[in-house]
Design a protein around this motif. Structure first.
Motif, short mmCIF file in Angstrom:
data_model
loop_
_atom_site.label_atom_id
_atom_site.label_comp_id
_atom_site.label_asym_id
_atom_site.label_seq_id
_atom_site.Cartn_x
_atom_site.Cartn_y
_atom_site.Cartn_z
N ASN A 1 0.75 -1.20 0.04
CA ASN A 1 -0.09 -0.19 -0.02
C ASN A 1 0.82 1.12 -0.08
OD1 ASN A 1 -2.39 -1.15 -0.19
ND2 ASN A 1 -3.21 -0.55 1.90
N ASP B 1 1.99 1.53 -3.51
CA ASP B 1 1.13 2.14 -4.46
C ASP B 1 0.71 3.66 -4.16
OD1 ASP B 1 0.96 -0.37 -5.30
OD2 ASP B 1 -0.98 -0.70 -4.16
N GLU B 2 0.92 4.04 -2.94
CA GLU B 2 0.51 5.57 -2.59
C GLU B 2 1.53 6.48 -3.02
OE1 GLU B 2 -1.23 5.84 1.10
OE2 GLU B 2 -3.03 5.16 0.79
N LEU C 1 0.46 7.70 -6.41
CA LEU C 1 -0.78 8.23 -6.12
C LEU C 1 -0.28 9.88 -5.58
CD1 LEU C 1 -3.77 8.79 -5.79
CD2 LEU C 1 -3.45 7.76 -3.66
N PHE C 2 0.49 10.03 -4.55
CA PHE C 2 0.73 11.10 -3.93
C PHE C 2 1.55 12.15 -4.87
CE2 PHE C 2 0.60 9.15 0.46
CZ PHE C 2 -0.89 9.48 0.45
N SER D 1 -4.94 9.31 1.39
CA SER D 1 -4.17 8.03 1.63
C SER D 1 -5.14 7.17 2.50
CB SER D 1 -3.24 8.58 2.72
OG SER D 1 -2.48 7.38 3.01
N SER D 2 -5.19 5.97 2.22
CA SER D 2 -5.81 4.88 2.83
C SER D 2 -5.26 4.68 4.35
CB SER D 2 -5.66 3.47 2.15
OG SER D 2 -4.42 3.09 1.92
#
Length: 802
Positions: free
Chosen positions: A224, A227-228, A231-232, A737-738
């Motif tokens: 995760n 992956d982020e 994304l960020f 974010s998750s």
């Protein structure tokens, strides 16, 4: 050092940059290629973050435990809660799935229903034989009924390990080889093999398989993070460049700023690789942070260039002034921001040290790139078009600055009263803050693996290992009946604690041995008496070569034993109380104290201690940041009173944010306490810009204080507003974010920076006006140690041939 940063120094820098632009661009390209080559050394963390220093007492205890019993976090569990599992076809499929995992080289052993065996007394050989509950495969529902009757009612040894007798939940234990647990082989097995087989099994049987265990949680959590990062970076680039374009209305200026921050991100990854640091949940934040911090640098430099071009129309002279007038101010603001991050280096936590080193180096790198690339690129471009300069005359921003000026002129009392009310309310809120933290608290709540953690907590009372190690201080001391009885008392204490699972230890094995000696009668599942002990243990010792009953529970010398339990996800404060209560009770049980050494350790405890340690260190780092920047202000302005005036508008937002955390129920934990050091290091930049411009205006206006304050406010208000908006929306990106901690970090830093902008625009000038007699005099402000913004001296400026 700062004595060097005079007007003459920056004029030399300007000449060097503008006369050697091709050479500098080549150097930047070569440096970027060098840093890109270092990417191959980057690696993602394969362990959860250890926030304690290596020589900390808790780490030493934990590593001592690992030396004796090996890696504890190598267990993956599969679970099914479904009544249809107890059919011939599905139960055989479940057992076959477990059997298949034994064939993989990454797996040390698998324990499933198919592997469960009864201890059966053999009087001929005077040892215990192992007889499986399930021979070959199941062929009838009658066999399943017998199996359930035996497992759920006759053999308490296995209860809460592979099944829950109340809910009929079944699980399989997969033990990975200990030497791959902290390597990429673990990730490959879980992501490429385990998940694939489980999905195929679910599709074939229509059963919902739950997966958990520390290796699995760590792998998906790390994935995760990976992956982020993308994304960020994408969101930070998109949001900040959009805001930049809305301000400047120029694709050219936006594209230049994107080039700069993208190169900065490449350098950041290169620094990570060069230093051979792992990408953790903290260092993963640095690349998007560099974008968010780099864009304001671009705003200051490009805004100054366009302002100068509009003023006199000389492109080369404008670029020279960008470097000489903004270079020093931008350097100082980047140094203070880097200092905020660099204070983490002084902590004893490896996690924070690495974050502080990479972040501070990256911030200085993005400053250098902005100062070099932007002026050089503009030398090759034509003059800005009229539409590119329209933003300099925007009425709405002028209206905002006018409102700020009007408030400072007419509503100083209201500003002070509001500030005082906010401080009082915030202090009340601060007393409501709790310190919290757990291994899974900030993990993505919507992810399947997090829901599986909750499932196993409900069914088996936790998944985070807590270990109690008993050192009897003599060989074979564990198997003494007196020791076993003391361990049994400790197990009873653990069972009385609702947050802990049923413990597993050699005591359970000895009880099982007695039950087996009495032909499997469950009422004999208890420790033997002193008379029974000798002949029951003799059976167990005769069996040890075949059965190896003591494996994993007692070391090879018989001196050390372990009691393993699993903890639910509880807050740090509750976990601390559980630990303290258990420690006190254990001390009373293991008497005399000089004959035993009992220690508590395990992943759960290490994380809890790490959280407390980190909170303490982050509080120290914030204090150091304030002290460091105070010393910087003192060196810059040579005035204690100016230090106080400059700190008040920057400390106030931190107090307000802390108060909000108390009212909103946001606990102090590793992710949220980072907010204060980051926000303070960034927000103080506005103060430096304002005070530097204020000093310059004082000299230009013959020390007329009010005129100088309002002039500085109008001049810096626009840039402060622009940069604060970029920073606000840049940090808001992290709320996508998750990870709960990253969301809290983004929201709290954004809010703090917004408060800081208003505080610097309203409270700071109000304080300067109210205290004008004591601080705004020639002795305080005439000769600072660092001349941040050089005085205007057009005649002396040299036009540089491009």
């Amino acid at each position: 050092m700062f004595k060097l940063f005079t007007k003459d120094f920056w004029e030399i820098v300007a000449r060097l940059i503008l006369r050697n632009k091709i050479g500098i661009l080549v150097i930047i390209i070569l440096a970027t290629l060098f840093f890109s080559y270092q990417w191959k050394h980057m690696r993602f963390t394969y362990t959860e973050a250890n926030m304690l220093p290596d020589d900390h007492e808790v780490n030493i205890t934990y590593n001592g435990f690992l030396d004796i019993f090996g890696e504890e976090g190598n267990l993956i569990v599969l679970g099914v809660k479904d009544s249809t599992l107890f059919t011939v076809e599905k139960l055989n499929a479940w057992n076959q799935l477990s059997e298949d995992f034994k064939a993989y080289e990454e797996v040390e052993t698998v324990v499933s229903l198919n592997d469960l065996q009864k201890l059966v007394r053999n009087d001929t050989t005077e040892k215990f034989d192992l007889i499986p509950f399930i021979k070959d495969s199941i062929t009838s529902i009658e066999q399943i009924d017998i199996l359930q009757e035996e497992l759920f009612k006759k053999y308490p040894f296995y209860d809460n390990f592979l099944f829950n007798t109340e809910t009929k939940t079944i699980r399989t234990a997969i033990y990975l080889k200990k030497d791959i647990v902290n390597t990429s082989a673990r990730k490959d097995f879980i992501m490429l093999t385990l998940d694939k087989k489980i999905k195929a099994f679910e599709a074939a049987t229509d059963l919902d398989v739950r997966i958990s265990g520390m290796p699995y949680i760590r792998t998906l959590n790390s994935q995760n993070i990976v992956d982020e990062i993308g994304l960020f970076i994408g969101l930070a680039l998109g949001v900040t460049s959009l805001i930049f374009f809305l301000f400047f209305r120029s694709f050219r200026a936006t594209f230049i700023s994107l080039i700069v921050v993208c190169v900065g991100v490449m350098w950041t990854f290169g620094i990570l690789g060069l230093l051979n640091y792992e990408i953790t949940v903290l260092t993963a934040l640095i690349p998007p942070l560099i974008i968010v911090i780099g864009i304001p640098n671009c705003i200051f430099l490009i805004n100054k260039y366009q302002h100068e071009v509009k003023l006199h129309g000389n492109k080369v002279k404008s670029l020279q002034r960008v470097i000489t007038k903004i270079g020093n101010a931008t350097l100082m603001t980047n140094v203070t921001t880097a200092s905020g991050f660099a204070t983490f280096i002084l902590t004893e936590s490896k996690l924070l040290k690495e974050f502080g080193i990479v972040a501070s180096l990256s911030i200085l790198a993005i400053f250098i790139l902005c100062l070099l690339i932007i002026p050089i690129i503009y030398t090759f471009l034509p003059y800005p078009k009229e539409r590119h300069l329209e933003h300099l005359n925007k009425r709405w921003i002028g209206g905002f600055v006018n409102w700020i000026e009007r408030m400072v002129r007419e509503q100083k009392i209201a500003i002070y009263v509001t500030s005082l009310v906010l401080i009082i309310a915030s202090i009340i809120g601060i007393y409501k803050i709790k310190i919290s933290g757990s291994l899974i608290e900030d993990m993505p709540k919507e992810e399947a693996f997090f829901k599986d953690i909750r499932f196993f907590e409900e069914e088996f009372d936790g998944i985070m290992p807590l270990e109690i190690m008993v050192d009897t201080k003599r060989k074979k001391g564990v198997m003494k009946l007196s020791t076993l009885k003391k361990m049994e008392q400790v197990e009873e204490l653990i069972e009385e604690t609702p947050e802990l699972s049923r413990p597993i230890s050699v005591v359970s094995l000895v009880k099982y041995s007695k039950q087996a000696y009495y032909n499997g009668n469950p009422k004999y599942y208890q420790l033997p008496t002193s008379q029974e002990n000798s002949f029951i243990l003799a059976y167990a010792k005769n069996s040890s070569s075949d059965v190896n009953l003591l494996q994993n529970f007692v070391d090879s010398t018989g001196q050390y034993a372990r009691i393993t339990t699993f903890m639910k996800d509880v807050g740090t404060d509750k976990m601390e109380r559980i630990e303290e209560d258990l420690q006190n009770k254990i001390k009373k049980v293991f008497q005399p104290a000089d004959r035993y050494d009992v220690t508590m350790t395990g992943k759960a405890l290490v994380f809890q201690k790490g959280t407390k340690y980190l909170v303490k260190n982050l509080a120290i780092s914030l204090s150091l940041a304030i002290l460091l920047i105070s010393l910087f202000m003192a060196y810059m302005f040579r005035s204690l009173r100016m230090i106080i005036v400059s700190l008040i508008p920057n400390v106030l937002p931190l107090v307000i944010t802390a108060g909000l955390m108390g009212y909103l129920g946001v606990p102090i934990k590793p992710s949220t306490i980072l907010v204060f050091s980051i926000a303070f290091g960034i927000s103080v930049d506005d103060t430096i810009h304002f005070l530097a411009k204020y000093r310059q205006e004082l000299q230009s206006n013959h020390w007329k204080i009010r005129k100088s304050v309002y002039a500085a406010l109008r001049e810096t208000g626009v840039s402060m507003f622009y940069t604060s908006i970029v920073l606000f929306f840049g940090f808001i990106v992290f709320t996508t974010s998750s990870f709960g901690g990253t969301v809290a970090l983004g929201a709290l830093v954004s809010a703090t920076l917004l408060f800081a902008m208003l505080s610097n625009l309203l409270l700071l000038p109000s304080l300067l006006l109210s205290l004008e007699r004591s601080i705004a005099n020639k002795e305080v402000m005439r000769k600072p140690s660092i001349n941040i913004i050089p005085e205007e001296d057009d005649d002396s400026e040299e036009t540089i041939n491009s």
